[in-house]
Write a protein that holds these residues in place. Structure first.
Motif, short mmCIF file in Angstrom:
data_model
loop_
_atom_site.label_atom_id
_atom_site.label_comp_id
_atom_site.label_asym_id
_atom_site.label_seq_id
_atom_site.Cartn_x
_atom_site.Cartn_y
_atom_site.Cartn_z
N LEU A 75 7.19 1.02 1.71
CA LEU A 75 6.52 -0.28 2.54
C LEU A 75 7.26 -1.54 2.36
N PHE A 76 7.43 -2.09 3.30
CA PHE A 76 8.14 -3.60 2.97
C PHE A 76 7.31 -4.80 3.20
N GLY A 77 6.73 -4.84 4.16
CA GLY A 77 5.76 -6.18 4.44
C GLY A 77 4.43 -5.81 5.08
N LEU A 78 3.45 -6.63 4.51
CA LEU A 78 2.18 -6.47 5.10
C LEU A 78 1.85 -8.08 5.79
N ALA A 79 1.34 -7.97 6.83
CA ALA A 79 0.66 -9.28 7.29
C ALA A 79 -0.79 -9.32 7.99
N ALA A 80 -1.54 -10.47 7.64
CA ALA A 80 -2.94 -10.33 7.91
C ALA A 80 -3.17 -11.56 8.31
N GLY A 81 -4.46 -11.53 8.92
CA GLY A 81 -5.04 -12.95 9.39
C GLY A 81 -5.70 -13.90 8.44
N ALA A 82 -7.00 -13.64 8.50
CA ALA A 82 -7.83 -14.42 7.33
C ALA A 82 -8.52 -13.49 6.22
N ASN A 83 -8.42 -12.30 6.42
CA ASN A 83 -9.18 -11.53 5.51
C ASN A 83 -8.32 -11.05 4.30
N ILE A 84 -8.50 -12.33 3.36
CA ILE A 84 -7.63 -12.28 2.05
C ILE A 84 -7.92 -11.42 1.09
N GLU A 85 -9.37 -11.13 1.28
CA GLU A 85 -9.95 -10.18 0.25
C GLU A 85 -9.45 -8.78 0.18
N VAL A 86 -9.45 -8.41 1.67
CA VAL A 86 -8.89 -6.99 1.87
C VAL A 86 -7.30 -6.95 1.73
N LEU A 87 -6.60 -8.16 2.00
CA LEU A 87 -5.02 -8.10 1.74
C LEU A 87 -4.80 -7.84 0.35
N LYS A 88 -5.81 -8.72 -0.51
CA LYS A 88 -5.63 -8.48 -2.08
C LYS A 88 -5.51 -7.14 -2.45
N GLU A 89 -6.68 -6.34 -1.89
CA GLU A 89 -6.72 -4.97 -2.49
C GLU A 89 -5.54 -4.12 -1.98
N GLN A 90 -4.92 -4.53 -0.82
CA GLN A 90 -3.96 -3.74 -0.18
C GLN A 90 -2.68 -4.00 -0.91
N ILE A 91 -2.30 -5.34 -1.47
CA ILE A 91 -1.20 -5.83 -2.15
C ILE A 91 -1.54 -5.09 -3.63
N PRO A 127 3.34 -4.27 -1.64
CA PRO A 127 4.52 -4.75 -0.48
C PRO A 127 5.44 -5.62 -1.04
N GLU A 128 6.55 -5.64 -0.73
CA GLU A 128 7.79 -6.86 -1.12
C GLU A 128 7.57 -8.23 -0.63
N VAL A 129 6.57 -8.29 0.60
CA VAL A 129 6.43 -9.44 1.03
C VAL A 129 5.10 -9.33 1.89
N VAL A 130 4.40 -10.64 2.11
CA VAL A 130 3.24 -10.52 2.82
C VAL A 130 3.19 -11.71 3.53
N SER A 131 2.36 -11.79 4.65
CA SER A 131 2.23 -13.03 5.35
C SER A 131 0.69 -13.27 5.71
N VAL A 132 0.22 -14.36 5.88
CA VAL A 132 -1.23 -14.71 6.20
C VAL A 132 -0.93 -15.73 7.27
N ARG A 133 -2.35 -16.02 8.01
CA ARG A 133 -2.35 -16.90 9.08
C ARG A 133 -2.20 -18.46 8.72
N ASP A 134 -2.96 -18.72 7.65
CA ASP A 134 -3.05 -20.13 7.21
C ASP A 134 -2.27 -20.41 5.83
N GLU A 135 -1.77 -21.56 6.10
CA GLU A 135 -1.08 -21.98 4.62
C GLU A 135 -2.07 -21.94 3.29
#
Ligand code: NDP
Ligand code: MG
Length: 383
Positions: free
Chosen positions: A31-47, A52-60
């Motif tokens: 796995l290289f990268g994951l990108a999500a929108g606003a569901n940060i809690e699920v993204l945290k679990e996935q990280i 992943p080496e890099v992630v992206s989210v919708r908002d700063e």
């Protein structure tokens, strides 16, 4: 050879199932990268789980929240973040599973960097099919469909068969209102429209399935993916969702792809293509248990969105871009209880009638048409 993969839209329905697939096939994928929108809690679990080496989210602002917990992780945001992940040459393949038009730029970024695309996001091809397919051809990049119908067709066609196709048969379950009346649809609640009988999916595509706009978008998607005339693309309602689509050849032979309704199968096929390997599902198709397969024509009076999509596709130019934009806004407003389900085709039709189309080969023209469609739908709703 192990493949390096990134998943854009990892917190969504397709994205989560894709993570199941690559976890199950961990000897084949990095796995290289994951990108999500606003569901940060699920993204945290996935990280934590998938590293992943890099992630992206919708908002700063979500970047700051993540930085505290993962100080060493590279965290990007916004449209740029999606493009940077998709276009990174460490990837062998990128799964575009964000919803809506957000999929367009990262798809272009992957192709421009010679990276294969597993495409779940149908809006990209509806909005900019000519541009994206021409670019993929120029760069000799595979766009492997994840949408189950298009995966089915892809699996039915071998390279040498391409010139002998007579027509495509796209199947659809008919959605939650197949056996209901137009009046039932007029009074449908969001909850009723989200109750899809066969598939569990994100809310945008589930509403599209209730209006049959999803089939319309799929017809346009198939036109671009397989270079087939609209008159040779048929939609057939098949409530059991066992035949995922079929191809009729010039000699009268029809090849269909079947399987239990599970998105794990087309996701895995796209990621392991051109190979196949053992799948995740323990359940297999048992035809005697299924016992019968039914088929019927779609009711275009009850589901005008399908007719509108054919019309937009056949009219070409920026009509499909505008159809997609109008629909995206209308669906969102329905989900927010601002309009009725049956207002969706009304808004789409009015917008298509008012649109002054131009050729859809230039990205700026596509973006302008997309903005026009969104603005028109919003002004109609606020009137
Ligand atoms: P979901 O709504 O479940 O998921 C969408 C994903 O995209 C989420 O991870 C969401 O993040 C993310 N996302 C949305 N907008 C942005 C953005 N601007 N920037 C970054 N991430 C974003 O949708 P589905 O998984 O159901 O569908 C995804 C795509 O696949 C759609 O285009 C759909 O048409 C297509 N598809 C889906 C099928 C299915 O079975 N679900 C079948 C065939 C095609 P978050 O949730 O964190 O906000
Ligand atoms: Mg589909």
């Amino acid at each position: 050879m192990r493949k390096t993969v990134s998943i854009l839209g990892s917190t969504g329905s397709i994205g989560k199932q894709a993570l199941n697939v690559i976890t199950d096939l961990s000897d084949r994928f990095n796995l290289f990268g994951l990108a999500a929108g606003a569901n940060i809690e699920v993204l945290k679990e996935q990280i934590i789980k998938h590293k992943p080496e890099v992630v992206s989210v919708r908002d700063e602002k979500s970047v700051l929240a993540l930085k505290k917990e993962f100080p060493k992780l590279e965290i990007l945001f916004g449209g740029d973040g999606l493009e940077q992940i998709a276009g990174n040459r460490q990837n062998n393949i990128v799964l575009i599973a964000v919803s809506g038009t957000a999929g367009l730029y990262p798809t272009i970024a992957a192709i421009n960097n010679n990276i294969d695309v597993a495409l779940a996001n149908k809006e990209t091809l509806v909005s900019a099919g000519s541009l994206v397919m021409n670019l993929a051809k120029e760069k000799n990049i595979n766009i492997i469909p994840v949408d189950s119908e298009h995966s089915a067709i892809y699996q039915c066609i071998s390279n040498k068969d391409k010139n002998f196709i007579k027509k495509l048969i796209i199947t659809g379950s008919g959605g939650p209102f197949r056996t209901k009346t137009l009046k039932d649809m007029q009074y449908a609640t969001v909850e009723q429209a989200l109750a899809h009988p066969r598939w569990s999916m994100g809310s945008k595509i589930t509403i599209d399935s209730a209006t049959l706009m999803n089939k319309g978008l799929e017809v346009i998607e198939a036109h671009w993916l397989f270079n087939i005339d609209y008159k040779d693309i048929n939609v057939v309602i098949h409530p059991q969702s066992i035949i995922h689509s079929a191809v009729e050849f010039l000699d009268g032979s029809v090849i269909a792809q079947m399987g239990i309704p599970s998105m794990h199968i087309p996701i895995q096929y796209a990621l392991t293509y051109p190979q196949r390997c053992k799948g995740l599902e323990s359940e297999t198709l048992n035809l005697t248990q299924v016992s019968r397969l039914d088929f019927e024509d779609p009711d275009l009076n009850k589901f005008p969105c399908l007719k509108l999509a054919y019309q937009a596709g056949q009219s070409g130019q920026t009509y499909p871009t505008v159809l997609n934009a109008l629909n995206e806004i209308a669906v969102n407003e329905f989900l927010n209880n601002q309009i009725k389900l049956t207002d969706i085709p009304r808004i789409v039709e009015e917008g298509l009638n008012k649109h002054n189309s131009v050729s859809a080969t230039d990205l700026n023209d596509i973006i302008t048409a997309d903005k026009w469609g969104r603005g028109f739908a919003q002004s109609l709703i606020r009137k």
